[in-house]
Design an enzyme around this catalytic site. Structure first.
Site, PDB file in Angstrom:
ATOM      1  N   CYS A   5       1.236  -1.295  -0.301  1.00 35.55           N
ATOM      2  CA  CYS A   5       0.304   0.211  -0.265  1.00 35.55           C
ATOM      3  C   CYS A   5       0.977   1.261   0.079  1.00 35.55           C
ATOM      4  CB  CYS A   5      -0.672  -0.181   1.532  1.00 35.55           C
ATOM      5  SG  CYS A   5      -1.699   1.372   1.643  1.00 35.55           S
ATOM      6  N   CYS A   8      -0.170   3.585   2.904  1.00 35.86           N
ATOM      7  CA  CYS A   8       1.150   3.013   3.896  1.00 35.86           C
ATOM      8  C   CYS A   8       2.701   3.200   4.041  1.00 35.86           C
ATOM      9  CB  CYS A   8       1.142   1.510   4.199  1.00 35.86           C
ATOM     10  SG  CYS A   8      -0.447   0.694   4.996  1.00 35.86           S
ATOM     11  N   HIS A  97      -8.229   8.348   2.793  1.00 35.77           N
ATOM     12  CA  HIS A  97      -7.858   9.249   2.688  1.00 35.77           C
ATOM     13  C   HIS A  97      -9.592  10.400   2.106  1.00 35.77           C
ATOM     14  CE1 HIS A  97      -7.707   7.577  -1.277  1.00 35.77           C
ATOM     15  NE2 HIS A  97      -8.162   9.140  -1.750  1.00 35.77           N
TER      16      HIS A  97
HETATM   17  P1  AMP Z   1      -8.320   9.340  -5.247  1.00 35.34           P
HETATM   18  O1  AMP Z   1      -8.819   8.778  -5.972  1.00 35.34           O
HETATM   19  O2  AMP Z   1      -9.494   9.582  -4.188  1.00 35.34           O
HETATM   20  O3  AMP Z   1      -7.946   7.509  -4.393  1.00 35.34           O
HETATM   21  O4  AMP Z   1      -7.165   9.904  -4.349  1.00 35.34           O
HETATM   22  C1  AMP Z   1      -5.816   8.837  -4.423  1.00 35.34           C
HETATM   23  C2  AMP Z   1      -4.552  10.441  -5.551  1.00 35.34           C
HETATM   24  O5  AMP Z   1      -3.470  10.160  -4.819  1.00 35.34           O
HETATM   25  C3  AMP Z   1      -4.867  10.922  -6.154  1.00 35.34           C
HETATM   26  O6  AMP Z   1      -5.160  12.226  -5.907  1.00 35.34           O
HETATM   27  C4  AMP Z   1      -3.081  10.993  -6.647  1.00 35.34           C
HETATM   28  O7  AMP Z   1      -2.450  11.779  -7.411  1.00 35.34           O
HETATM   29  C5  AMP Z   1      -2.797  11.197  -4.864  1.00 35.34           C
HETATM   30  N1  AMP Z   1      -1.594  10.067  -5.328  1.00 35.34           N
HETATM   31  C6  AMP Z   1      -0.939   9.053  -6.079  1.00 35.34           C
HETATM   32  N2  AMP Z   1       0.096   8.470  -5.532  1.00 35.34           N
HETATM   33  C7  AMP Z   1       0.825   9.407  -4.956  1.00 35.34           C
HETATM   34  C8  AMP Z   1       1.456  10.271  -3.787  1.00 35.34           C
HETATM   35  N3  AMP Z   1       2.949   9.070  -3.946  1.00 35.34           N
HETATM   36  N4  AMP Z   1       1.990  10.994  -3.754  1.00 35.34           N
HETATM   37  C9  AMP Z   1       1.056  11.786  -3.352  1.00 35.34           C
HETATM   38  N5  AMP Z   1      -0.543  11.569  -3.901  1.00 35.34           N
HETATM   39  C10 AMP Z   1      -0.113  10.687  -4.644  1.00 35.34           C
END
Ligand code: AMP
Length: 111
Positions: A5, A8, A97
């Site tokens: 994850c 995580c 989140h």
């Molecule tokens: P969701 O689509 O609501 O699941 O949001 C997931 C979010 O995580 C998206 O806006 C991505 O841009 C963000 N995301 C994915 N990987 C990372 C990362 N390594 N660091 C920061 N944000 C991330």
């Protein structure tokens, strides 16, 4: 074995990520693909797949309180908090989140 994850790994510091806010239960960091001038993700340190699996109401309260503190730390006095739950709602990362979006006018309803 490495935790599969990504959130995580971020919470544990395995993927070095600056935290905008942190406490014993929650961390907040900037979204890698920001959709607004302020775009934070606020997550529980503990793995919970989505809001549907979040049965710890005290933790959910701390998550919301942390969202407000993270927004303040990022300089956003007006902001939107969004929790996408399930693929149809736009959830792509299966670790609970809250998005905190601010720094621009928001449309309603969201798409
Ligand atoms: P969701 O689509 O609501 O699941 O949001 C997931 C979010 O995580 C998206 O806006 C991505 O841009 C963000 N995301 C994915 N990987 C990372 C990362 N390594 N660091 C920061 N944000 C991330």
């Amino acid at each position: 074995m490495m935790d599969p994850c990504i959130f995580c790994q971020i919470a544990a510091g395995v993927i070095p990520t600056p935290f905008v806010y942190t406490d014993d239960d929650v961390v907040a960091f900037r979204d890698i693909q920001p959709q607004a001038p302020v775009h934070l993700l606020v997550i529980p340190r503990r793995h919970i797949a989505s809001l549907n699996e979040a049965h710890d109401e005290a933790l959910l309260g701390r998550l919301m309180a942390a969202a407000a503190k993270a927004a303040a730390a990022a300089g956003a006095a007006q902001y939107r908090v969004v929790i996408n739950t399930g693929a149809q709602a736009g959830q792509s990362v299966l670790h609970l989140h809250a998005h905190v979006l601010g720094g621009r006018a928001m449309a309603w309803p969201p798409g």
